[in-house]
Design an enzyme around this catalytic site. Structure first.
Site, short mmCIF file in Angstrom:
data_model
loop_
_atom_site.label_atom_id
_atom_site.label_comp_id
_atom_site.label_asym_id
_atom_site.label_seq_id
_atom_site.Cartn_x
_atom_site.Cartn_y
_atom_site.Cartn_z
N CYS A 74 52.67 42.14 48.61
CA CYS A 74 52.51 41.50 47.31
C CYS A 74 51.34 40.52 47.41
O CYS A 74 51.36 39.63 48.27
CB CYS A 74 53.81 40.76 46.99
SG CYS A 74 53.78 39.73 45.52
N CYS A 183 46.87 43.56 42.67
CA CYS A 183 48.34 43.46 42.59
C CYS A 183 48.89 44.79 43.07
O CYS A 183 48.38 45.85 42.65
CB CYS A 183 48.75 43.20 41.15
SG CYS A 183 50.54 43.33 40.85
N1 DGL Z 1 53.20 43.14 43.39
C1 DGL Z 1 52.92 41.77 43.10
C2 DGL Z 1 51.49 41.44 43.51
O1 DGL Z 1 50.91 42.17 44.29
C3 DGL Z 1 53.32 41.54 41.70
C4 DGL Z 1 53.43 40.17 41.32
C5 DGL Z 1 54.42 39.82 40.28
O2 DGL Z 1 55.61 40.02 40.49
O3 DGL Z 1 53.97 39.23 39.30
O4 DGL Z 1 50.93 40.46 43.11
#
Ligand code: DGL
Length: 259
Positions: A74, A183
């Protein structure tokens, strides 16, 4: 630490499976445990302190299950919490950051776009990285609403398409030649994004680089799995197991637990 202990991965939800897929492709002999903290998604609108608390909670669950390395799948958790995680736990961490560097270094228009969460774009780590490229204009766009739609399984919908168009058209007008997906949820939007961007604009995400880095660090620590025992990939979620199951093409069993 045993070599056949699992690789642990966590994300605010299902997006980090895009990273897991790259790791599984490069390291098919590794066991893994994936945690989708979908109940607390999106992380991108939370404060740094909240993101640190959630990242520690996820890390501790993975360490209690004997993970030999933690992949923070993430960008938001990496850019806000990895420093704290590395100083708290005695295990190697792999983070994921927006791939600004390859985009900026190869841009011919000297203009690149980045789509990421508010938490990532506002982080000190992102500011530090982006300030290294003074000669390149970085068009930043927060992907408000995208993670929520993906978490609901609404990937190929008119609502998603319209939202993406509203974020990407201003970047096209500014003549970007690279779009960085900052993301881990967003690689699942590439088919929709390709319908909007002219084909000359290249799309970059960090999945493959994270897999390569994971292999390198496991190797350096003598932790690459070389045993012949049956390989186990386990997926946990605390909300909406159906969407996680579908994003894994119905090939893996998903366990729903409260964490
Ligand atoms: N997968 C997360 C990232 O890479 C998502 C973030 C979120 O939950 O807003 O930033």
């Amino acid at each position: 630490m045993k070599k056949n202990n699992p690789i642990g991965l966590f994300d605010s939800g299902i997006g980090g499976t895009s990273i897991w897929k790259e790791i599984n492709k490069l390291l098919p002999l590794e066991n893994s445990i994936y945690l989708a903290d979908s109940k607390n998604a999106p992380y991108g609108l939370k404060s740094k302190d909240e993101i640190i608390v959630l990242s520690k909670k996820n890390t501790e669950i993975l360490l209690n299950r004997n993970c030999k390395i933690i992949v923070v799948a993430c960008n938001t958790a990496t850019t806000n919490a990895i420093k704290e995680l590395r100083s708290t736990y005695d295990v190697p961490f792999i983070g994921i950051e927006p791939a600004i560097k390859p985009a900026a270094n190869n841009s011919l228009t000297h203009t690149i776009g980045i789509l990421a969460t508010k938490g990532t774009l506002n982080s000190d780590l992102f500011h530090k990285t982006s300030s290294l490229f003074e000669n390149v204009k970085i068009v930043e766009q927060i992907g408000y609403g995208l993670v929520q739609l993906i978490e609901n399984g609404d990937i190929d919908t008119p609502e998603m398409f319209n939202l993406l168009k509203s974020y990407l058209n201003p970047m096209i007008e500014q003549n970007i030649d690279f779009l960085v997906l900052g993301c881990s949820h967003y690689p699942y939007l590439i088919p929709q994004i390709k319908k909007i961007l002219p084909s000359k604009i290249k799309i970059i995400d960090s999945g493959e680089a994270v897999a390569i880095q994971t292999k390198k660090i496991l190797n350096q620590n003598g932790l690459l799995n070389n045993s012949n025992t049956e390989i186990k990939n386990t997926f946990f979620t605390n909300s909406n197991p159906k969407v996680l199951t579908e994003i894994l093409n119905n090939q893996y069993k998903v366990i729903e637990e409260d964490f």
